[in-house]
Design a protein around this motif. Structure first.
Motif, PDB file in Angstrom:
ATOM      1  N   GLU A 191       0.847  -1.190   0.000  1.00  0.00           N
ATOM      2  CA  GLU A 191       0.000   0.000   0.000  1.00  0.00           C
ATOM      3  C   GLU A 191       0.880   1.237   0.000  1.00  0.00           C
ATOM      4  O   GLU A 191       1.655   1.468   0.920  1.00  0.00           O
ATOM      5  CB  GLU A 191      -0.905  -0.009   1.249  1.00  0.00           C
ATOM      6  CG  GLU A 191      -1.758   1.238   1.390  1.00  0.00           C
ATOM      7  CD  GLU A 191      -2.698   1.456   0.205  1.00  0.00           C
ATOM      8  OE1 GLU A 191      -2.820   2.613  -0.238  1.00  0.00           O
ATOM      9  OE2 GLU A 191      -3.292   0.469  -0.279  1.00  0.00           O
ATOM     10  N   LYS A 192       0.758   2.022  -1.053  1.00  0.00           N
ATOM     11  CA  LYS A 192       1.629   3.183  -1.204  1.00  0.00           C
ATOM     12  C   LYS A 192       0.986   4.477  -0.705  1.00  0.00           C
ATOM     13  O   LYS A 192       1.654   5.481  -0.546  1.00  0.00           O
ATOM     14  CB  LYS A 192       2.045   3.332  -2.671  1.00  0.00           C
ATOM     15  CG  LYS A 192       2.936   2.193  -3.159  1.00  0.00           C
ATOM     16  CD  LYS A 192       3.381   2.398  -4.576  1.00  0.00           C
ATOM     17  CE  LYS A 192       2.320   1.987  -5.574  1.00  0.00           C
ATOM     18  NZ  LYS A 192       2.049   0.539  -5.573  1.00  0.00           N
ATOM     19  N   GLY A 193      -0.308   4.448  -0.497  1.00  0.00           N
ATOM     20  CA  GLY A 193      -0.988   5.642  -0.005  1.00  0.00           C
ATOM     21  C   GLY A 193      -1.295   6.641  -1.112  1.00  0.00           C
ATOM     22  O   GLY A 193      -1.038   6.401  -2.293  1.00  0.00           O
ATOM     23  N   GLN A 194      -1.843   7.773  -0.712  1.00  0.00           N
ATOM     24  CA  GLN A 194      -2.262   8.802  -1.648  1.00  0.00           C
ATOM     25  C   GLN A 194      -1.413  10.060  -1.529  1.00  0.00           C
ATOM     26  O   GLN A 194      -0.818  10.340  -0.492  1.00  0.00           O
ATOM     27  CB  GLN A 194      -3.727   9.183  -1.378  1.00  0.00           C
ATOM     28  CG  GLN A 194      -4.739   8.104  -1.738  1.00  0.00           C
ATOM     29  CD  GLN A 194      -4.904   7.954  -3.229  1.00  0.00           C
ATOM     30  OE1 GLN A 194      -4.547   6.922  -3.795  1.00  0.00           O
ATOM     31  NE2 GLN A 194      -5.443   8.970  -3.880  1.00  0.00           N
ATOM     32  N   GLU A 195      -1.371  10.809  -2.608  1.00  0.00           N
ATOM     33  CA  GLU A 195      -0.791  12.141  -2.618  1.00  0.00           C
ATOM     34  C   GLU A 195      -1.887  13.129  -2.999  1.00  0.00           C
ATOM     35  O   GLU A 195      -2.814  12.783  -3.736  1.00  0.00           O
ATOM     36  CB  GLU A 195       0.353  12.237  -3.637  1.00  0.00           C
ATOM     37  CG  GLU A 195       1.607  11.492  -3.227  1.00  0.00           C
ATOM     38  CD  GLU A 195       2.737  11.711  -4.226  1.00  0.00           C
ATOM     39  OE1 GLU A 195       3.861  12.012  -3.803  1.00  0.00           O
ATOM     40  OE2 GLU A 195       2.470  11.580  -5.438  1.00  0.00           O
ATOM     41  N   TYR A 196      -1.763  14.325  -2.481  1.00  0.00           N
ATOM     42  CA  TYR A 196      -2.803  15.335  -2.687  1.00  0.00           C
ATOM     43  C   TYR A 196      -2.178  16.619  -3.219  1.00  0.00           C
ATOM     44  O   TYR A 196      -1.069  17.002  -2.825  1.00  0.00           O
ATOM     45  CB  TYR A 196      -3.525  15.621  -1.371  1.00  0.00           C
ATOM     46  CG  TYR A 196      -4.082  14.384  -0.722  1.00  0.00           C
ATOM     47  CD1 TYR A 196      -5.349  13.913  -1.048  1.00  0.00           C
ATOM     48  CD2 TYR A 196      -3.328  13.660   0.205  1.00  0.00           C
ATOM     49  CE1 TYR A 196      -5.867  12.766  -0.459  1.00  0.00           C
ATOM     50  CE2 TYR A 196      -3.834  12.513   0.795  1.00  0.00           C
ATOM     51  CZ  TYR A 196      -5.098  12.072   0.453  1.00  0.00           C
ATOM     52  OH  TYR A 196      -5.598  10.937   1.030  1.00  0.00           O
ATOM     53  N   ASN A 197      -2.935  17.262  -4.102  1.00  0.00           N
ATOM     54  CA  ASN A 197      -2.554  18.582  -4.603  1.00  0.00           C
ATOM     55  C   ASN A 197      -3.651  19.548  -4.176  1.00  0.00           C
ATOM     56  O   ASN A 197      -4.799  19.401  -4.601  1.00  0.00           O
ATOM     57  CB  ASN A 197      -2.406  18.565  -6.127  1.00  0.00           C
ATOM     58  CG  ASN A 197      -1.867  19.871  -6.658  1.00  0.00           C
ATOM     59  OD1 ASN A 197      -2.461  20.926  -6.462  1.00  0.00           O
ATOM     60  ND2 ASN A 197      -0.741  19.816  -7.352  1.00  0.00           N
ATOM     61  N   ALA A 198      -3.302  20.488  -3.308  1.00  0.00           N
ATOM     62  CA  ALA A 198      -4.321  21.379  -2.743  1.00  0.00           C
ATOM     63  C   ALA A 198      -3.858  22.826  -2.778  1.00  0.00           C
ATOM     64  O   ALA A 198      -2.670  23.122  -2.915  1.00  0.00           O
ATOM     65  CB  ALA A 198      -4.633  20.974  -1.306  1.00  0.00           C
ATOM     66  N   SER A 199      -4.822  23.703  -2.651  1.00  0.00           N
ATOM     67  CA  SER A 199      -4.581  25.136  -2.505  1.00  0.00           C
ATOM     68  C   SER A 199      -5.326  25.617  -1.267  1.00  0.00           C
ATOM     69  O   SER A 199      -6.285  24.972  -0.825  1.00  0.00           O
ATOM     70  CB  SER A 199      -5.070  25.906  -3.738  1.00  0.00           C
ATOM     71  OG  SER A 199      -4.417  25.471  -4.902  1.00  0.00           O
TER      72      SER A 199
END
Length: 282
Positions: free
Chosen positions: A132-140
């Motif tokens: 399980e590599k998990g998630q990455e997020y792109n946010a402002s």
């Protein structure tokens, strides 16, 4: 042989005799000093140097040489003195030191054997490629000091105001001039309230006000994606450490389980007896 040649040969021999011993002639058993009938070897000196604090190990070897050798000579001279007795304290300390050193030798072998290229690659595949590599997020985000102001901004954005332009105009955070963009990040990289808010969103969603120690945030999730596995070389050192730790731990557990171990219960003693150093005296 001419006299000139004989003189040259003698001079060459004298020069060679004066040169330091070559590496192939030196071993840990090479004697560097004697105190009475006791020999002090190069191995003794090497062990002393390896046990020095880091700041002293950085000193040049020629600076350390005399100090280490003098220390060993002085210690041996004192050890041979009539005042130096092999007391119970000394015997117990030697028992503990031998036990510790022998255990360390075994651990070194186990740790070394645990690390093979095949084992490293298998662990990499299991943990990073197939795991399980998990998630990455792109946010402002838009950061302000007052909750009411953040709530008003949230209403503006949800009412159709452009998020990036609003961030440029009203955000007090360093990302404001860039439209509030924070780029890609994964779990643990943001403070907990912010991270939880981001993870609750779908791409395009906006939420707020969210409070952190920095102030009040209005947050927009731009996108999310599964994390990519890092390159093997980037995590090789971490994998090696894990393999060694697991191997050593398992090795110790199995040895203790198979050994005939008996332990007295601490209820049989007053634990404060551990501070009674008088018991170490003969």
């Amino acid at each position: 042989m001419s006299k000139t040649l004989m003189k040259l040969s003698a001079a060459a021999f004298a020069i060679m005799a004066a040169l330091p011993a070559q590496a192939e002639d030196v071993s840990a058993d090479t004697v560097v000093a004697t105190v009475g009938n006791t020999e002090i070897t190069l191995g003794h000196m090497i062990l002393v140097r390896s046990g020095l604090p880091e700041q002293y190990q950085q000193l040049p070897a020629d600076v350390l040489w005399d100090g280490i050798l003098d220390q060993l000579v002085q210690q041996e001279a004192m050890a041979q003195d009539d005042l130096a007795k092999e007391t119970r304290r000394v015997r117990l300390a030697m028992d503990n030191e031998r036990r510790s050193l022998m255990a360390a030798e075994a651990i070194t072998v186990v740790a070394k054997q645990a690390v093979t290229e095949d084992a490293i690659k298998a662990a990499y595949e299991s943990q990073y490629v197939n795991g399980e590599k998990g998630q990455e997020y792109n946010a402002s985000h838009i950061l302000v000091e007052i909750e009411e102001e953040a709530a008003a901004i949230l209403a503006e954005v949800k009412g159709g105001a452009d998020f990036a332009e609003t961030a440029k105009q009203k955000s007090t955070g360093p990302s404001g001039p860039n439209g509030g963009e924070l780029g890609w990040f994964s779990a643990g990289m943001m403070v907990e309230p912010f991270q939880k808010a981001v993870e609750s969103l779908s791409p395009g969603d906006v939420t707020g006000p969210v409070q952190t120690q920095f102030g009040w945030h209005v947050i927009k999730l731009n996108d999310s994606r599964a994390k990519e596995a890092p390159e093997l070389d980037a995590v090789r050192e971490q994998i090696v450490g894990t393999l060694q730790q697991e191997a050593v731990s398992g090795y110790i557990d199995s040895l203790v389980a198979d050994a005939n171990v008996t332990k007295k219960d601490k209820s049989e003693f007053d634990p404060s007896i551990l501070t009674n150093t008088d018991l170490l005296e003969d």
